[in-house]
Each structure stands twice: as structure tokens, then as C-alpha cells.
Design a protein around this motif. Structure first.
Motif, PDB file in Angstrom:
ATOM      1  N   THR A 125      25.245 -40.491 -20.100  1.00  0.00           N
ATOM      2  CA  THR A 125      24.780 -41.192 -21.429  1.00  0.00           C
ATOM      3  C   THR A 125      23.103 -41.526 -21.234  1.00  0.00           C
ATOM      4  O   THR A 125      22.455 -41.250 -22.260  1.00  0.00           O
ATOM      5  N   PHE A 126      22.897 -41.635 -20.293  1.00  0.00           N
ATOM      6  CA  PHE A 126      21.417 -41.852 -19.638  1.00  0.00           C
ATOM      7  C   PHE A 126      20.525 -40.354 -20.091  1.00  0.00           C
ATOM      8  O   PHE A 126      19.927 -40.358 -20.802  1.00  0.00           O
ATOM      9  N   GLY A 127      21.168 -39.363 -19.485  1.00  0.00           N
ATOM     10  CA  GLY A 127      20.625 -38.059 -19.656  1.00  0.00           C
ATOM     11  C   GLY A 127      20.335 -37.604 -21.210  1.00  0.00           C
ATOM     12  O   GLY A 127      19.487 -36.959 -21.448  1.00  0.00           O
ATOM     13  N   LEU A 128      21.615 -37.616 -21.898  1.00  0.00           N
ATOM     14  CA  LEU A 128      21.654 -37.265 -23.183  1.00  0.00           C
ATOM     15  C   LEU A 128      20.482 -37.904 -23.954  1.00  0.00           C
ATOM     16  O   LEU A 128      19.761 -37.471 -24.589  1.00  0.00           O
ATOM     17  N   THR A 129      20.439 -39.545 -23.542  1.00  0.00           N
ATOM     18  CA  THR A 129      19.484 -40.034 -24.378  1.00  0.00           C
ATOM     19  C   THR A 129      18.053 -39.753 -24.124  1.00  0.00           C
ATOM     20  O   THR A 129      17.161 -39.348 -25.059  1.00  0.00           O
ATOM     21  N   ALA A 130      17.666 -39.517 -22.533  1.00  0.00           N
ATOM     22  CA  ALA A 130      16.563 -39.049 -22.197  1.00  0.00           C
ATOM     23  C   ALA A 130      16.029 -37.720 -22.779  1.00  0.00           C
ATOM     24  O   ALA A 130      14.884 -37.458 -23.016  1.00  0.00           O
ATOM     25  N   ALA A 131      16.988 -36.807 -22.759  1.00  0.00           N
ATOM     26  CA  ALA A 131      16.616 -35.440 -23.123  1.00  0.00           C
ATOM     27  C   ALA A 131      16.247 -35.449 -24.560  1.00  0.00           C
ATOM     28  O   ALA A 131      15.371 -34.628 -24.925  1.00  0.00           O
TER      29      ALA A 131
ATOM     30  N   GLY B 180      13.145 -34.262 -25.906  1.00  0.00           N
ATOM     31  CA  GLY B 180      12.967 -32.750 -26.562  1.00  0.00           C
ATOM     32  C   GLY B 180      12.586 -32.870 -27.922  1.00  0.00           C
ATOM     33  O   GLY B 180      12.260 -31.927 -28.519  1.00  0.00           O
ATOM     34  N   LYS B 181      12.960 -34.049 -28.444  1.00  0.00           N
ATOM     35  CA  LYS B 181      12.720 -34.366 -29.978  1.00  0.00           C
ATOM     36  C   LYS B 181      11.499 -35.001 -30.512  1.00  0.00           C
ATOM     37  O   LYS B 181      11.318 -35.014 -31.761  1.00  0.00           O
ATOM     38  N   PHE B 182      11.000 -35.809 -29.381  1.00  0.00           N
ATOM     39  CA  PHE B 182       9.824 -36.603 -30.117  1.00  0.00           C
ATOM     40  C   PHE B 182       8.634 -36.471 -29.308  1.00  0.00           C
ATOM     41  O   PHE B 182       8.741 -36.331 -28.116  1.00  0.00           O
ATOM     42  N   ASP B 183       7.547 -36.857 -29.719  1.00  0.00           N
ATOM     43  CA  ASP B 183       6.355 -37.111 -29.006  1.00  0.00           C
ATOM     44  C   ASP B 183       6.056 -38.644 -29.105  1.00  0.00           C
ATOM     45  O   ASP B 183       6.075 -39.148 -30.017  1.00  0.00           O
ATOM     46  N   PHE B 184       5.787 -39.232 -27.882  1.00  0.00           N
ATOM     47  CA  PHE B 184       5.478 -40.421 -27.833  1.00  0.00           C
ATOM     48  C   PHE B 184       4.624 -40.716 -26.418  1.00  0.00           C
ATOM     49  O   PHE B 184       4.531 -39.792 -25.512  1.00  0.00           O
TER      50      PHE B 184
ATOM     51  N   VAL C 287      21.919 -34.411 -15.439  1.00  0.00           N
ATOM     52  CA  VAL C 287      21.989 -34.095 -16.884  1.00  0.00           C
ATOM     53  C   VAL C 287      20.582 -34.037 -17.724  1.00  0.00           C
ATOM     54  O   VAL C 287      20.481 -33.163 -18.363  1.00  0.00           O
ATOM     55  N   ALA C 288      19.782 -35.009 -17.323  1.00  0.00           N
ATOM     56  CA  ALA C 288      18.642 -35.131 -18.223  1.00  0.00           C
ATOM     57  C   ALA C 288      17.691 -33.813 -17.859  1.00  0.00           C
ATOM     58  O   ALA C 288      17.187 -33.067 -18.916  1.00  0.00           O
ATOM     59  N   ARG C 289      17.659 -33.381 -16.523  1.00  0.00           N
ATOM     60  CA  ARG C 289      16.610 -32.293 -16.156  1.00  0.00           C
ATOM     61  C   ARG C 289      17.246 -30.963 -16.961  1.00  0.00           C
ATOM     62  O   ARG C 289      16.615 -30.166 -17.398  1.00  0.00           O
ATOM     63  N   GLU C 290      18.760 -30.901 -17.060  1.00  0.00           N
ATOM     64  CA  GLU C 290      19.508 -29.642 -17.455  1.00  0.00           C
ATOM     65  C   GLU C 290      19.400 -29.710 -18.989  1.00  0.00           C
ATOM     66  O   GLU C 290      19.173 -28.533 -19.629  1.00  0.00           O
ATOM     67  N   LEU C 291      19.329 -30.706 -19.804  1.00  0.00           N
ATOM     68  CA  LEU C 291      19.362 -30.799 -21.019  1.00  0.00           C
ATOM     69  C   LEU C 291      17.943 -30.835 -21.896  1.00  0.00           C
ATOM     70  O   LEU C 291      17.614 -30.082 -22.975  1.00  0.00           O
ATOM     71  N   THR C 292      16.833 -31.316 -21.170  1.00  0.00           N
ATOM     72  CA  THR C 292      15.465 -31.262 -21.704  1.00  0.00           C
ATOM     73  C   THR C 292      15.160 -29.842 -22.175  1.00  0.00           C
ATOM     74  O   THR C 292      14.777 -29.603 -23.565  1.00  0.00           O
ATOM     75  N   PRO C 293      15.038 -28.912 -21.458  1.00  0.00           N
ATOM     76  CA  PRO C 293      14.819 -27.671 -21.801  1.00  0.00           C
ATOM     77  C   PRO C 293      15.535 -26.829 -22.970  1.00  0.00           C
ATOM     78  O   PRO C 293      14.978 -26.431 -23.764  1.00  0.00           O
ATOM     79  N   VAL C 294      16.814 -27.297 -22.969  1.00  0.00           N
ATOM     80  CA  VAL C 294      17.642 -26.924 -23.944  1.00  0.00           C
ATOM     81  C   VAL C 294      17.390 -27.438 -25.332  1.00  0.00           C
ATOM     82  O   VAL C 294      17.068 -26.950 -26.382  1.00  0.00           O
ATOM     83  N   MET C 295      17.156 -28.714 -25.399  1.00  0.00           N
ATOM     84  CA  MET C 295      16.697 -29.677 -26.376  1.00  0.00           C
ATOM     85  C   MET C 295      15.378 -29.023 -27.023  1.00  0.00           C
ATOM     86  O   MET C 295      15.299 -28.996 -28.275  1.00  0.00           O
ATOM     87  N   LEU C 296      14.478 -28.762 -26.039  1.00  0.00           N
ATOM     88  CA  LEU C 296      12.954 -28.398 -26.418  1.00  0.00           C
ATOM     89  C   LEU C 296      13.205 -26.851 -27.185  1.00  0.00           C
ATOM     90  O   LEU C 296      12.765 -26.602 -28.069  1.00  0.00           O
TER      91      LEU C 296
END
Lengths: 285, 340
Positions: free
Chosen positions: A81-87, A91-95, A160-169
Motif C-alpha cells: 500500500t505504502f510502496g504503491l502510493t510513494a512510487a 514517479g508522476k509528480f514533482d513536489f 516495493v517503493a524502490r522497485e516501482l519508482t523507476p517503472v513509474m518514471l
């Protein structure tokens, strides 16, 4: 042709050097991975299959297996849950604070698991910050199941977050923007566009996270209290059996843990291939 | 905005659900049966497995109540630390009085005079420190003096991390001190030479036994008598020999009810009965069976080796003084380790 250069360079080396390097790499793998794995199963079956299966008749062993699976399940659910949200955010926003969030996600990788366990004891132990309050309300976190779940979750937090972030990017924002233009809500976009596009990466992260959670020893050892048949996870139970000279039982449990790891490895390889395929489809011209 | 609220709420709901499920899993068992947690040190696993079965039976006959005794084992000092940090021990059965003193002084979990509450200074069984050597005794080890000969590789645990190892250290120091013509200086020289000969300094007594027996390292294992006898009778009777020195320490691993925890659990009565059981003939028989020296001499199932035994009080003036001089940071053990 250009991206094949490293391979052709390798081909230009003399067969002798190629052979030596390959042998070294394979020998290294055999020494550090294959031989120990074989040893675990050899020790487990040393006194025959009957002795091996007898090890699994023990109630404490089953309790250890159940506790391990329970802690792993909860930790993976929370971290997914957390990893998906964080990634998704990364991956999709600049903040502002984007880099801070990235660094914080990596924190559990940098901290030794034993230290992570001690942090929880310092926070929630009887002499810790929140210990007296918890004690007054008869809530037990440390030396009980919640503490084990907490420690496991903390240690496996980044996977999960580490794995997903590059994919999202890599997927970029085009599809989401298109979806929004066509009138989809944010919720619909997330579930119908974003999540399906990263599902193999997500699965890969979940598998890595489960594998790490099941094998976790250090942090859990500190917060477990080692109560037999109650707060011993499978890795801790294996250590206890080994210390009691019950070598067959210890290695039988170790082989069960190894089997779980091997299954995870197979799933991982599968998810990895699908993830790479789905990435290649996107980037292919 | 409402969506994110929805997500937050559903997440909180899920967490609550998991928590409730957890309570449900733990709940019913607590109501039906009386539960007791015995937090102990490493070499007593086998002993308390037997004691727990025997006592649960006796308790059921006496009161009709189902009793579930759970046990936790580890290095004595580490276990005391866990109880201080909130491990819910109704009783502690640790390796040395100093660790239970810490529970009384730092945690106020039991009164400081706990050791006078049960007979024999709250120690229902004792042990001593002996040697285990390889078959045929190839290095000719007979007594303490042989351990410091050049070329003898000694295996024993680290007194900084292991309670059992403190008995090892004090046995070595005390016997040198009590030799004819012995002095603090000669005892100090002896332990310095002894720890120079240590090949592997493991973190606990059981780890040292494994190093010596399973990994086959070292010429001599210095360990608890019960640990040596267990290894001789179980794993490898024909690969090792017991060597009993002329003088050694009377190791007294004490037991106590942790008053504060037992009161909270309502287990004070059963906890007391549990410890009293250790002093009964049945309890003493089990101690002897697992190679601890029983207090009731009549129940010793096999004769224990004869040797001259001295106590911590005789040689060191009690655990507190022994700790101050030898084991605290910068103490004698640290000084001789620095020389290694």
C-alpha cells in the motif's frame, strides 16, 4: 548494432580468458550458493525421510511457520500500500521534499536490522519512551506478535517503493494525461491506467518484499523475546533447534525456508521477465 | 479530497481489522488456561521441558486447572535485559544472581532481598566448571595449570556477553587465588595467560560447546559441568573425555518470581508453587537427570565427581564486588583482553 558492442568485445577476448572468467564466476556461485543449499538438504535428510517429516509434527514448528507467514503477509500488505502510493507520487509528480522522501525510503536499507530492532525496544520497551503508557493500558507490542510484525515491516519497507519508482518514471505521464483529458477521474486513472501499467513491477517488488520478510532474523530476534511456540518465527525457531542439538529438525526447518525461497526465486524470475517485456514494448519504436 | 479521506479511512479500518483479528487469535487461549512464562538461560532448555510437563501435571491434579508453561532461552544477561525491557516473565531462572539483582535494582520488578525468599539462597540446583577434552586426552590436560601451557587451544565463551562465562572466569581466577601461595597478582597473571590461549571466544556457553564438538576446534572446552555431561551422554560419548580439576567454583544459578509481572497476571500463587516444585524430590530428580547437582544429595541418580568447590562469596565477596572488579567496563577482564 551499437548496443551489441559489449558482447562483440567480449567475443574478441581469447577463449582461454573467457573460459577462466566464466569458471571463476560459476565456481564462486557454486561455493557460496549451491554448496550451502545442498548441505542444508543433505543434513536434513541425514537420518532418513522419516526423521525429516517427524520434524514437522512438532506444534512449535507449526506455530513458527504460521507466525512467519502472518508477519510476512501483514508486512507485505502494508508495504505494498505504502510502496504503491510513494512510487506513484515520486514517479508522476514533482513536489517539494521529493528527494527527502526518496532518501527516507532507503533508510531501512542503511540501518542494520539489529539496530532497527533496538529502536523499537527503545520506543516501546518497558523502559522506553512509550513503554510506561503502553504498560498502563496493558498493550504489549514488544516481545509479542505486533512487535514482530512491526520489525518485519520496517526492515522490508523499501522493497516495493524502490522497485516501482523507476517503472513509474519509465512509463511517463502521457497515458494518465490522456485519461484525464478523456474525462476519467483521478481514482479511475490510478486504478485503470497507472496500476495495470506497472503490475509486473509491482509483483516483482511484492515477491522481493515477501522473501526478505520471511527470512528476517536480526530485527525480529531483538523484539521477539524467544518464547517457544509463541514468538519464535521460523528463522528464530531454527536457531533454537540448532542450539538444542536437534540438528535434523533444525535443518528440516531450514530446508522448508529454503524451499519457500526457491519458489519465490522462480516467481521472481517470471515477474522480472514480464516486467522487462512490458517495459520493452513501451520503449520499442 | 473526499477520495483521499476515503482511502485513509479504509486503511485505518484495515489496520483495525488486523489488530482485532490478532486479539481474537490471542484472546480465547488466555481465558481458558493459566499461562506462565519462565525466562531462563541457555543450558536449561532440556531441564525445564521436563519440569514444565511434570509440574503442569501436578498442578492439574492439585487444582484441576489447565496450566500452559512457556519457556524462553538465551544468554543470561540478554534475557535479564529483555525482562527489564518488558518481556512478561512470571518467573526467571537465570545463570547468576547478578542478573536478577539488575531486575530488582534497575526495574524494581521484585524486592532487592529476593535471594533470601527461597532455601539455599534461591538456588535449587548447582553446577561447577569442568573441562571437556578430545578422546585419549592428547594434550595431557589434568588441571587448571595445563590450560595455560603454550600450544593448548582453549574454547570458552566471552564473560562480557555470557553469564555462564563469568563462572568460567571466576573459577579460573578463584582457583589461582586459593592455591598455596596464591595472590591477586598470581591470579591475575593466570587469567591473562588463560585468555591468551583462548582460540575462539564465543558469545554464549552453548555456542562454545557447538564450536568444540560440531566444528571440532580447540583442545579443551571449559564449560558448565551439566553442559559437559550432556554432550558426553548425548552427542558423542566416545569422542570426548571429562576432565575434573582439583578445585573449581560452585556455580549457583538462582530462580525468582518476578513479583510485578506475576501480580499483573494473577499468577503469583502458581509461580511460587512452580519454584517450590524445583526443591521437591521430583524436581530435584529432574535436575539430577539433566546433570545439575541437586541440593538433596539422596536423589543424585549418578554420583557427581568430587572436587574442592568454593563460592563467589568466599573468593570474591559476592557478585556485586566481583562485577565491579572484573567485568564492568575497564575492569580486570577488559585490561587482560587489551593485552591479548
Amino acid at each position: 548494432m551499437a548496443d551489441k558492442t559489449p558482447l562483440s568485445l567480449a567475443r574478441r577476448e581469447s577463449p582461454l580468458i573467457r573460459g577462466v572468467v566464466t569458471a571463476l564466476a560459476l565456481g564462486y556461485l557454486a561455493c557460496f550458493l549451491v554448496v550451502p543449499l545442498v548441505a542444508v538438504f543433505a543434513e536434513a535428510f541425514k537420518q532418513g525421510a522419516a526423521a525429516y517429516f517427524k520434524a514437522f509434527e512438532d506444534a512449535e514448528t507449526w506455530r513458527a511457520i504460521r507466525l512467519t507467514l502472518f508477519a510476512t503477509g501483514l508486512a507485505v500488505a502494508l508495504n505494498t500500500t505504502f510502496g504503491l502510493t510513494a512510487a506513484w507520487l515520486l514517479g508522476k509528480f514533482d513536489f517539494r521534499g521529493r528527494h527527502l522522501l526518496t532518501s527516507l525510503i532507503d533508510l531501512p536499507f542503511a540501518v542494520s536490522p539489529v539496530i532497527s530492532g533496538l529502536i523499537f525496544v527503545l520506543l516501546f520497551g518497558a523502559q522506553g519512551w512509550f513503554g510506561p503508557w503502553l504498560g498502563d493500558h496493558d498493550i504489549r507490542l514488544i516481545f509479542a506478535t505486533p512487535g514482530i510484525v512491526l520489525a518485519t515491516t520496517f526492515v522490508t519497507f523499501p522493497f516495493v517503493a524502490r522497485e516501482l519508482t523507476p517503472v513509474m518514471l519509465a512509463k511517463g505521464r502521457d497515458q494518465e494525461e490522456a485519461a484525464r483529458m478523456l474525462g476519467a477521474s483521478g481514482w479511475q486513472t490510478f486504478w485503470k491506467v497507472t496500476v495495470p501499467s506497472v503490475k509486473w513491477g509491482l509483483l516483482y517488488g511484492v515477491i522481493l518484499c515477501s522473501a526478505r520478510a520471511m527470512g528476517e532474523f536480526g530485527a525480529v530476534s531483538v523484539v521477539s523475546g524467544h518464547i517457544r511456540g509463541e514468538t519464535n518465527t521460523l528463522p528464530l525457531h531454527i536457531e533454537a533447534l540448532y542450539n538444542e542439538y536437534q540438528f535434523v529438525a533444525a535443518f528440516a526447518c531450514a530446508s522448508a525456508l529454503s524451499l519457500l525461497a526457491l519458489v519465490t526465486l522462480a516467481l521472481k524470475a517470471f515477474a522480472e521477465r514480464r516486467r522487462d517485456q512490458s517495459l520493452n514494448q513501451e520503449t520499442a519504436p | 479530497m473526499t477520495r483521499s479521506l476515503l482511502i485513509t479511512l479504509s486503511l485505518a479500518g484495515l489496520t483495525l481489522l488486523g489488530w482485532a483479528g490478532l486479539r481474537a487469535v490471542q484472546g480465547p487461549a488466555e481465558l481458558q488456561t493459566l499461562r506462565l512464562l519462565n525466562v531462563s538461560y541457555d543450558p536449561t532448555r532440556e531441564l525445564y521441558q521436563d519440569v514444565n510437563t511434570a509440574f503442569a501435571q501436578a498442578w492439574k491434579t492439585r487444582t484441576g486447572q489447565e496450566l500452559n508453561i512457556r519457556q524462553s532461552h538465551g544468554g543470561s544477561g540478554k534475557q535479564a535485559r529483555a525482562v527489564l525491557d518488558g518481556l512478561q516473565a512470571d518467573v526467571v531462572t537465570l545463570g547468576l544472581a547478578y542478573d536478577i539483582d539488575a531486575l530488582a535494582q534497575k526495574g524494581h520488578l521484585l524486592p532487592e532481598d529476593w535471594q533470601s525468599r527461597l532455601p539455599h539462597r534461591s538456588t535449587p540446583y548447582t553446577s561447577t566448571i569442568v573441562f571437556l577434552v578430545r578422546k585419549g586426552n592428547p594434550k595431557g590436560i589434568r588441571d587448571w595449570a595445563d590450560l595455560i601451557r603454550p600450544g593448548v587451544a582453549v574454547i570458552q565463551p566471552n564473560p562480557k556477553t555470557s553469564g555462564g562465562a563469568r563462572w568460567n572466569y571466576l573459577a579460573a581466577y578463584g582457583q589461582a587465588l586459593l592455591q598455596p601461595g596464591g595472590s591477586e597478582a598470581s591470579a591475575r597473571a593466570y587469567v591473562a595467560a588463560l585468555y591468551k590461549n583462548v582460540a575462539v571466544l564465543d558469545s554464549g556457553a552453548r555456542a562454545s560447546t557447538t564450536t568444540f564438538i560440531e566444528r571440532g576446534l580447540g583442545d579443551v572446552l571449559v564449560t558448565w559441568e551439566n553442559e559437559a555431561l550432556l554432550a558426553l551422554n548425548g552427542e558423542a560419548p566416545d569422542r570426548f573425555e571429562l576432565v575434573v580439576p582439583t578445585t573449581s567454583i560452585l556455580a549457583e544459578p538462582p530462580v525468582a518470581v518476578v513479583d510485578k509481572v506475576a501480580q499483573r497476571h494473577g499468577t503469583t500463587e502458581v509461580a511460587k508453587a512452580y519454584l517450590d516444585f524445583l526443591y521437591t524430590e521430583a524436581g530435584q530428580r529432574l535436575a539430577a537427570k539433566h546433570h545439575f547437582r541437586p541440593r538433596l544429595a539422596a536423589v543424585a541418580v549418578h554420583p557427581f565427581p568430587q572436587l574442592r568447590l568454593f563460592t563467589v562469596d568466599e573468593a570474591f565477596g559476592g557478585w556485586k564486588r566481583a562485577h565491579e572488579t572484573h567485568f564492568k567496563d575497564g575492569g580486570l577482564f577488559d585490561q587482560i583482553s587489551a593485552l591479548r
